[in-house]
Each structure stands twice: as C-alpha cells, then as structure tokens.
Design an enzyme around this catalytic site. Structure first.
Site, short mmCIF file in Angstrom:
data_model
loop_
_atom_site.label_atom_id
_atom_site.label_comp_id
_atom_site.label_asym_id
_atom_site.label_seq_id
_atom_site.Cartn_x
_atom_site.Cartn_y
_atom_site.Cartn_z
N LYS A 1 33.54 -58.47 -33.06
CA LYS A 1 33.76 -57.29 -33.90
C LYS A 1 32.61 -56.33 -33.69
O LYS A 1 31.44 -56.72 -33.70
CB LYS A 1 33.80 -57.71 -35.36
C1 R5P Z 1 29.91 -56.45 -42.41
O1 R5P Z 1 29.39 -57.08 -41.51
C2 R5P Z 1 31.07 -56.95 -43.09
O2 R5P Z 1 31.39 -58.11 -42.41
C3 R5P Z 1 32.33 -56.09 -43.14
O3 R5P Z 1 33.40 -56.96 -43.13
C4 R5P Z 1 32.52 -55.15 -42.00
O4 R5P Z 1 31.49 -54.25 -41.95
C5 R5P Z 1 33.89 -54.48 -42.00
O5 R5P Z 1 34.08 -53.76 -43.13
P1 R5P Z 1 34.00 -52.17 -43.15
O6 R5P Z 1 35.27 -51.69 -42.48
O7 R5P Z 1 33.96 -51.83 -44.60
O8 R5P Z 1 32.80 -51.76 -42.39
#
Ligand code: R5P
Length: 261
Positions: free
Chosen positions: A169
């Site tokens: 990710k």
């Molecule tokens: C951060 O590491 C968290 O795992 C969140 O899940 C990630 O940032 C994704 O969420 P957002 O779209 O709110 O950034």
C-alpha cells in the site's frame, strides 16, 4: 495464500476496494469513526475487504458479516508521540488466524532513523505469515518531512516486495507508473487526508488507470458528507472503470436519493 488473496483482489476485475478503518491504532477516535459501528456497518456491503485492528474487529464488527479482514498488526507509536510510525508487532500471526484474517498489514518506515527496526519486523512478520499462507500487506508509511514522490515511493514499495510482501500500500504521486512498473506485487493506494469528493475520485481513477489494483481508502470515504454514496462512487471507479465525472455524478445522485428516505 492464493485463495486468501483472491478474496481480497476480486478475480472478476483483478481489483479491490479495501475500506481502511484502522486509524484508531495511532490516532484514537478519528473523526468519523467515533461511533465506529454506526459509520462502518452501512459501508460493508460495498467494500471488498475491511482493514482494521483486532480491537475494532472484536468490539464493533459482528462475526456474521461475510467480509474479508485485513488485520492491522503493526503499531506502537501515537500521533502525538515523538516518533511517528516507529512500529513493531502488536498482534501475533496466531491471533490473526484465530480471528480468521485474510491478510495482515504492517507499516514500514523507509528513510527514517528507525527504518531498520520496522524493516526487520516486516521480515519477521512475513516469515511467520508464510508458514500459514497468510498474505502480508506492507504499508509504506511516509513521515511528515518526507516527499511523497515516485523516487521515494518506488524505493519503499520495491523494498517491501523484495522483503517478500504480497501486496503493497502506498500513496498516489506524479509519475505513479514508475512506482507500479518497478514493483512486482499488486499495489493499492491510500486516500490520505480528506479532500473534496471530486478530487478523491480523480485520484482513485488516475491510480487505477496507471496500474494500481485498487484502493485502501479511509478518510475520503468515512469523512465524506455521505460515506454510503462515496463508497459506491469509488467502487464504480475500481470495478467498472467509471470516469471521475461519472463517479461524481453517481455520488450526487445517490446522495440526493438518500436524502429523500
Ligand atoms: C495508515 O497507515 C492507516 O493504515 C490508514 O489505513 C491509511 O492511511 C489509509 O487510510 P486513509 O485513506 O484515510 O489515508
């Protein structure tokens, strides 16, 4: 392993809409998730997987829900602490299996003083997860002072893949194709801070068109003025190749329809 991955990345489209609601592990009661179940339950029918902590899973998600779980198993620092994202293992692989997780997620911090700690912990998690066929999603965390550019993100993503992560990710950036083309495992993008709906949809569209297999999006969905409409708009982009204009129209149409009920 392949079966678990196929439950997350849907074979029909080769894509995934992962709903990220794990923010509480370092941000506490994040805006929009204070009443976790009230926000998340109506979104579950439109998500391909749910990314969250074991505590959120245990306390807020009914076991009857048929939704693949991507379990956040790294943590250890808070948003107000001195070392943001200097994370270690907070949940064992055995507990992830007991909770019937489809994958586990672990954050690495490349380029920070403590990068070695997070990378060695990632390696340990991958070794343990491989033993049981559990895929590992490496989260390429970015510190406040680091540039979210293709040079840095391709370094972090490629390193995660070379360590053995099964999915990565990261963040969408300029020249995103460089990040995708140099990473041998599927990439999903995080949404990041809340932005106007149209902009978030454009970002998701660009990431998918440039090679991401999907999104792992949180705040841009659950902090939207209508999260149920927003997740359906993102879904149209991920699984139906809707353009940002089409998806934004869908968002507005669903939002207006829901106001009537
Ligand atoms: C951060 O590491 C968290 O795992 C969140 O899940 C990630 O940032 C994704 O969420 P957002 O779209 O709110 O950034």
């Amino acid at each position: 392993m392949k079966n678990r991955l196929s439950r997350i990345i849907k074979p029909k489209t080769g894509r995934t809409l992962m709903l990220a609601v794990d923010h509480g592990y370092f941000m506490g009661p994040t805006a929009g998730l204070e009443q976790f179940d009230k926000t998340v339950e109506p979104l579950i029918p439109y998500a391909d997987a749910l990314m969250l902590t074991r505590g959120a899973l245990r306390n807020y998600i009914k076991p009857e829900y048929d939704i693949p779980i991507v379990l956040r198993i790294s943590g250890g620092t808070s948003i107000i602490g001195k070392e943001l994202l200097h994370e270690g293992i907070i949940t064992s692989i055995e507990d992830a299996i007991r909770l019937n997780a489809c994958a586990v997620a672990f954050s690495i911090m490349v380029g920070a003083d403590f990068e070695r700690d997070t990378l060695l912990a990632l390696a340990q998690v991958i070794d343990e997860a491989e033993r049981y066929g559990i895929p590992v999603l490496a989260v390429t965390a970015v510190g406040k002072e680091m540039e979210r550019d293709a040079r840095y993100l391709s370094l972090a993503c490629r390193m995660a893949a070379e360590f053995g992560a099964h999915m990565v990710k990261t963040y969408y950036c300029k020249d995103f194709t460089k990040v995708v083309e140099t990473c041998p495992v599927p990439i999903v993008i995080a949404g990041g801070k809340k932005r106007p709906e149209k902009e978030a949809l454009e970002m998701a569209y660009n990431a998918i068109q440039e090679g991401a297999v999907g999104v792992d999006m949180g705040r841009n969905i659950f902090q939207s003025e209508d999260p149920v409409a927003m997740i359906q708009a993102v879904r149209a982009i991920v699984h139906e190749d809707a353009t940002p204009d089409e998806a934004f129209k869908l968002f507005n149409d669903i939002k207006e329809e829901r106001k009537k009920t």
